[in-house]
Motif scaffolding. Structure first.
Motif, PDB file in Angstrom:
ATOM      1  N   UNK A  72      17.394   3.212   6.751  1.00  0.00           N
ATOM      2  CA  UNK A  72      18.020   4.836   6.303  1.00  0.00           C
ATOM      3  C   UNK A  72      16.649   5.459   5.773  1.00  0.00           C
ATOM      4  N   UNK A  73      15.728   4.904   4.969  1.00  0.00           N
ATOM      5  CA  UNK A  73      14.726   5.561   4.382  1.00  0.00           C
ATOM      6  C   UNK A  73      13.432   5.555   4.848  1.00  0.00           C
ATOM      7  N   UNK A  74      12.664   6.730   4.868  1.00  0.00           N
ATOM      8  CA  UNK A  74      11.143   6.956   5.642  1.00  0.00           C
ATOM      9  C   UNK A  74      10.622   6.569   4.228  1.00  0.00           C
ATOM     10  N   UNK A  75      10.732   6.317   3.050  1.00  0.00           N
ATOM     11  CA  UNK A  75       9.700   6.009   2.137  1.00  0.00           C
ATOM     12  C   UNK A  75      10.596   5.458   0.752  1.00  0.00           C
ATOM     13  N   UNK A  76      10.058   4.709   0.025  1.00  0.00           N
ATOM     14  CA  UNK A  76      10.699   4.213  -1.354  1.00  0.00           C
ATOM     15  C   UNK A  76       9.679   4.505  -2.471  1.00  0.00           C
ATOM     16  N   UNK A 104       5.628   3.626   1.017  1.00  0.00           N
ATOM     17  CA  UNK A 104       5.818   3.242  -0.476  1.00  0.00           C
ATOM     18  C   UNK A 104       5.054   4.149  -1.278  1.00  0.00           C
ATOM     19  N   UNK A 105       5.812   4.672  -2.407  1.00  0.00           N
ATOM     20  CA  UNK A 105       5.350   5.256  -3.484  1.00  0.00           C
ATOM     21  C   UNK A 105       5.331   4.610  -4.824  1.00  0.00           C
ATOM     22  N   UNK A 106       4.230   4.383  -5.647  1.00  0.00           N
ATOM     23  CA  UNK A 106       4.527   3.797  -7.016  1.00  0.00           C
ATOM     24  C   UNK A 106       3.983   4.795  -8.231  1.00  0.00           C
ATOM     25  N   UNK A 107       4.891   4.788  -9.019  1.00  0.00           N
ATOM     26  CA  UNK A 107       4.766   5.802 -10.259  1.00  0.00           C
ATOM     27  C   UNK A 107       4.345   4.858 -11.298  1.00  0.00           C
ATOM     28  N   UNK A 108       3.254   5.086 -12.251  1.00  0.00           N
ATOM     29  CA  UNK A 108       3.048   4.472 -13.393  1.00  0.00           C
ATOM     30  C   UNK A 108       3.537   2.886 -13.569  1.00  0.00           C
ATOM     31  N   UNK A 109       4.547   2.537 -13.985  1.00  0.00           N
ATOM     32  CA  UNK A 109       4.635   1.107 -14.308  1.00  0.00           C
ATOM     33  C   UNK A 109       5.176   0.249 -13.119  1.00  0.00           C
ATOM     34  N   UNK A 193     -10.028   2.735 -11.717  1.00  0.00           N
ATOM     35  CA  UNK A 193      -8.947   3.649 -10.922  1.00  0.00           C
ATOM     36  C   UNK A 193      -7.583   3.772 -11.359  1.00  0.00           C
ATOM     37  N   UNK A 194      -7.168   5.062 -11.146  1.00  0.00           N
ATOM     38  CA  UNK A 194      -6.146   5.726 -11.786  1.00  0.00           C
ATOM     39  C   UNK A 194      -4.943   6.040 -10.516  1.00  0.00           C
ATOM     40  N   UNK A 195      -5.292   6.354  -9.511  1.00  0.00           N
ATOM     41  CA  UNK A 195      -4.616   6.764  -8.276  1.00  0.00           C
ATOM     42  C   UNK A 195      -5.208   6.161  -6.932  1.00  0.00           C
ATOM     43  N   UNK A 196      -4.669   5.695  -6.025  1.00  0.00           N
ATOM     44  CA  UNK A 196      -4.877   5.548  -5.016  1.00  0.00           C
ATOM     45  C   UNK A 196      -3.935   5.450  -3.883  1.00  0.00           C
ATOM     46  N   UNK A 197      -4.661   5.136  -2.537  1.00  0.00           N
ATOM     47  CA  UNK A 197      -3.552   4.730  -1.227  1.00  0.00           C
ATOM     48  C   UNK A 197      -4.277   3.991  -0.456  1.00  0.00           C
ATOM     49  N   UNK A 198      -3.283   3.325   0.467  1.00  0.00           N
ATOM     50  CA  UNK A 198      -4.005   2.359   1.523  1.00  0.00           C
ATOM     51  C   UNK A 198      -3.087   2.151   2.513  1.00  0.00           C
ATOM     52  N   UNK A 199      -3.220   1.708   3.736  1.00  0.00           N
ATOM     53  CA  UNK A 199      -2.438   1.379   4.757  1.00  0.00           C
ATOM     54  C   UNK A 199      -2.365  -0.068   4.570  1.00  0.00           C
ATOM     55  N   UNK A 200      -1.283  -0.330   4.621  1.00  0.00           N
ATOM     56  CA  UNK A 200      -0.856  -2.127   4.384  1.00  0.00           C
ATOM     57  C   UNK A 200       0.056  -2.694   5.363  1.00  0.00           C
ATOM     58  N   UNK A 201      -0.363  -3.505   5.938  1.00  0.00           N
ATOM     59  CA  UNK A 201       0.715  -4.448   6.943  1.00  0.00           C
ATOM     60  C   UNK A 201       1.527  -3.577   7.712  1.00  0.00           C
ATOM     61  N   UNK A 202       0.914  -2.299   7.940  1.00  0.00           N
ATOM     62  CA  UNK A 202       1.993  -1.553   9.077  1.00  0.00           C
ATOM     63  C   UNK A 202       2.368  -0.191   8.184  1.00  0.00           C
ATOM     64  N   UNK A 203       2.497  -0.151   7.069  1.00  0.00           N
ATOM     65  CA  UNK A 203       3.156   0.707   6.210  1.00  0.00           C
ATOM     66  C   UNK A 203       2.018   1.524   5.371  1.00  0.00           C
ATOM     67  N   UNK A 204       2.320   2.604   4.647  1.00  0.00           N
ATOM     68  CA  UNK A 204       1.515   3.648   4.148  1.00  0.00           C
ATOM     69  C   UNK A 204       2.017   3.499   2.480  1.00  0.00           C
ATOM     70  N   UNK A 205       1.001   3.398   1.876  1.00  0.00           N
ATOM     71  CA  UNK A 205       1.466   3.027   0.156  1.00  0.00           C
ATOM     72  C   UNK A 205       0.207   3.948  -0.571  1.00  0.00           C
ATOM     73  N   UNK A 206       1.022   4.721  -1.610  1.00  0.00           N
ATOM     74  CA  UNK A 206       0.276   5.376  -2.574  1.00  0.00           C
ATOM     75  C   UNK A 206       0.722   5.001  -4.128  1.00  0.00           C
TER      76      UNK A 206
END
Length: 237
Positions: A72-76, A104-109, A193-206
């Motif tokens: 149901x979700x386009x991003x977590x 995927x979005x990761x914030x801080x911890x 590094x403090x912030x980054x992104x990449x394409x990972x196994x079909x998904x997008x990660x920040x």
């Protein structure tokens, strides 16, 4: 009858508009340290969704990680999640989600989690190692072409809790680094590094390390930074 028919048409229109908006799941389970700033981050992300055309759900229940629910979700968004988060079935559901193009979005911890699961480390891009006391430092925005950083100054001075990392993936595209000469306690050297992104196994990660302090979630620069990260994860330019 005409009023009923008109009401029905309006409900259909509203439902169609609602269904056309991408949905984002904010996950904030903490099996380790609990960050009080989660309580500031959750309403801030809901507000970003309202203002920017995406629907936000939130949960700290890892039982939400099933194939049927995640589709149901386009991003977590992993909002300062810590410790062991998932059982094997839930891990598999997250992998399936990413492999099918989920964002995927990761914030801080978000990097302070799942230390026994190497795939999570590769997906998120690093693991937390340590941090000194909170202090002001200078961030260098090394890539200002990305949707999450194009609004930022070349040097961004702010106070936060600055992580040192281990197992940093060589595949991530770094957006922001921290100048270790501008504060005490850095352990990653010249390229920290403090912030980054990449394409990972079909998904997008920040991922952004920022966001420990409550004040982050009322800071327009930081809010636009994580909004850009969410848009990247959603596949939006």
């Amino acid at each position: 009858m005409k009023k009923i028919a008109l009401l029905g048409m309006l409900l259909v229109i509203v439902s169609t508009v609602w269904a056309s908006k991408p949905k984002v799941l904010v996950f904030y389970k903490t099996a380790g340290f609990y960050h009080k700033s989660i309580e500031a981050g959750l309403p801030a992300i809901y507000k970003l969704g309202t203002k920017n055309g995406f629907v936000v759900d939130s949960t700290k229940d890892s039982g939400a990680f099933t194939d049927a629910n995640l589709k149901k979700y386009a991003a977590i968004v992993f909002l300062s999640t810590t410790g062991t988060l998932f059982d094997e079935a839930q891990q598999k559901a997250l992998q399936n989600y990413v492999h099918k193009g989920g964002g995927i979005v990761g914030i801080h911890a978000a990097t302070d989690a799942e230390y026994d699961w190497p795939w999570y480390n590769q997906m998120m891009g690093a693991w937390f190692l340590s941090h000194p006391q909170q202090q002001t430092a200078t961030l260098d925005v090394v890539d200002r072409s990305h949707i999450s950083t194009k609004h930022l100054p070349a040097q961004w001075i702010r106070k936060d809790e600055w992580y040192n990392f281990k197992n940093i993936s060589k595949d991530v595209k770094v957006l922001i680094t921290i100048d270790e000469k501008s504060y005490e306690g850095g352990k990653n050297g010249a390229l920290h590094p403090m912030a980054w992104y990449h394409q990972f196994e079909g998904g997008r990660v920040f991922y952004t390390e920022l966001g420990h302090v409550d004040e982050s979630y009322t800071d327009p620069l930081f809010l636009k930074h994580i909004l850009g990260g969410i848009r990247y994860a959603l596949g939006k330019k």
